[in-house]
Write a protein that holds these residues in place. Structure first.
Motif, mmCIF file in Angstrom:
data_model
loop_
_atom_site.group_PDB
_atom_site.id
_atom_site.type_symbol
_atom_site.label_atom_id
_atom_site.label_comp_id
_atom_site.label_asym_id
_atom_site.label_seq_id
_atom_site.Cartn_x
_atom_site.Cartn_y
_atom_site.Cartn_z
ATOM 1 N N GLN A 54 5.328 -18.039 9.298
ATOM 2 C CA GLN A 54 6.417 -18.774 8.651
ATOM 3 C C GLN A 54 7.001 -19.833 9.571
ATOM 4 O OE1 GLN A 54 6.381 -15.464 9.290
ATOM 5 N NE2 GLN A 54 8.422 -14.642 9.641
ATOM 6 N N TRP A 55 6.631 -19.837 10.845
ATOM 7 C CA TRP A 55 7.161 -20.807 11.804
ATOM 8 C C TRP A 55 6.251 -22.024 11.924
ATOM 9 C CZ3 TRP A 55 11.839 -19.109 12.420
ATOM 10 C CH2 TRP A 55 12.090 -17.738 12.458
ATOM 11 N N CYS A 56 4.938 -21.800 12.120
ATOM 12 C CA CYS A 56 4.024 -22.935 12.339
ATOM 13 C C CYS A 56 2.994 -23.114 11.229
ATOM 14 C CB CYS A 56 3.314 -22.780 13.683
ATOM 15 S SG CYS A 56 2.100 -21.440 13.747
ATOM 16 N N GLY A 57 2.854 -22.153 10.318
ATOM 17 C CA GLY A 57 1.917 -22.270 9.207
ATOM 18 C C GLY A 57 0.512 -21.796 9.525
ATOM 19 N N HIS A 58 0.249 -21.345 10.747
ATOM 20 C CA HIS A 58 -1.084 -20.866 11.147
ATOM 21 C C HIS A 58 -1.424 -19.592 10.384
ATOM 22 C CE1 HIS A 58 -4.495 -19.792 13.672
ATOM 23 N NE2 HIS A 58 -3.934 -18.612 13.874
ATOM 24 N N THR A 59 -2.665 -19.508 9.892
ATOM 25 C CA THR A 59 -3.131 -18.290 9.225
ATOM 26 C C THR A 59 -4.148 -17.611 10.126
ATOM 27 O OG1 THR A 59 -2.801 -19.270 7.057
ATOM 28 C CG2 THR A 59 -4.249 -17.365 7.168
ATOM 29 N N GLY A 60 -3.911 -16.361 10.451
ATOM 30 C CA GLY A 60 -4.819 -15.618 11.319
ATOM 31 C C GLY A 60 -4.278 -14.230 11.595
ATOM 32 N N MET A 61 -4.965 -13.530 12.473
ATOM 33 C CA MET A 61 -4.565 -12.175 12.837
ATOM 34 C C MET A 61 -3.348 -12.225 13.754
ATOM 35 S SD MET A 61 -6.626 -10.240 11.199
ATOM 36 C CE MET A 61 -6.551 -8.634 11.928
ATOM 37 N N THR A 62 -2.449 -11.276 13.571
ATOM 38 C CA THR A 62 -1.256 -11.209 14.407
ATOM 39 C C THR A 62 -1.577 -10.521 15.731
ATOM 40 O OG1 THR A 62 -0.594 -9.112 13.385
ATOM 41 C CG2 THR A 62 0.325 -11.127 12.450
ATOM 42 N N LYS A 63 -0.802 -10.817 16.742
ATOM 43 C CA LYS A 63 -0.881 -10.127 18.037
ATOM 44 C C LYS A 63 0.175 -9.028 18.005
ATOM 45 C CE LYS A 63 -3.816 -12.997 19.917
ATOM 46 N NZ LYS A 63 -5.163 -12.619 20.230
#
Length: 120
Positions: A54-63
């Motif tokens: 929700q901050w940068c719009g990147h879609t991927g796996m979370t750390k």
């Protein structure tokens, strides 16, 4: 109209073309209404998962990181109250299942969600 000499009247017609329509060049613009950006407290588990930041719009796996929370302290106090003293009450601080799970974006490192243990 009466035709003279038995001639048939001639009607002239003109071709009317429709007005040209404006053409959209490129990709259509989509308006996105962005709500308040905040850390989500529901929908996260103890494992990394696919998420759109929700901050940068990147879609991927979370750390994922595990952090001591209020639930960890409550578990320690609970063990102390039932007679588990002499360092046994500190077991919740060593067990990841007794800690909250913080999910962060892989790109911008902002915390996007938290899975809590008892209470944050």
């Amino acid at each position: 109209m009466v035709a003279e000499n038995n001639e048939t009247p001639v009607v002239q017609a003109s071709v009317v073309q429709p007005a040209p329509q404006p053409q959209v060049m490129g990709a259509p613009v989509v308006a996105v209404v962005v709500g308040e950006k905040k850390v989500m407290m529901q929908g996260f588990t103890t494992f990394p998962q696919q998420h759109q930041c929700q901050w940068c719009g990147h879609t991927g796996m979370t750390k994922v990181t595990k952090e001591v929370c209020m639930g960890t302290h409550l578990a320690c106090c609970g063990l102390c109250c039932i007679g588990c003293d002499l360092c046994c009450c500190f077991i919740p601080y060593c067990v990841d299942a007794c800690k909250s799970t913080h999910h962060a974006c892989a790109m911008c490192r902002q915390v996007v969600g938290i899975s809590t243990f008892i209470a944050e």
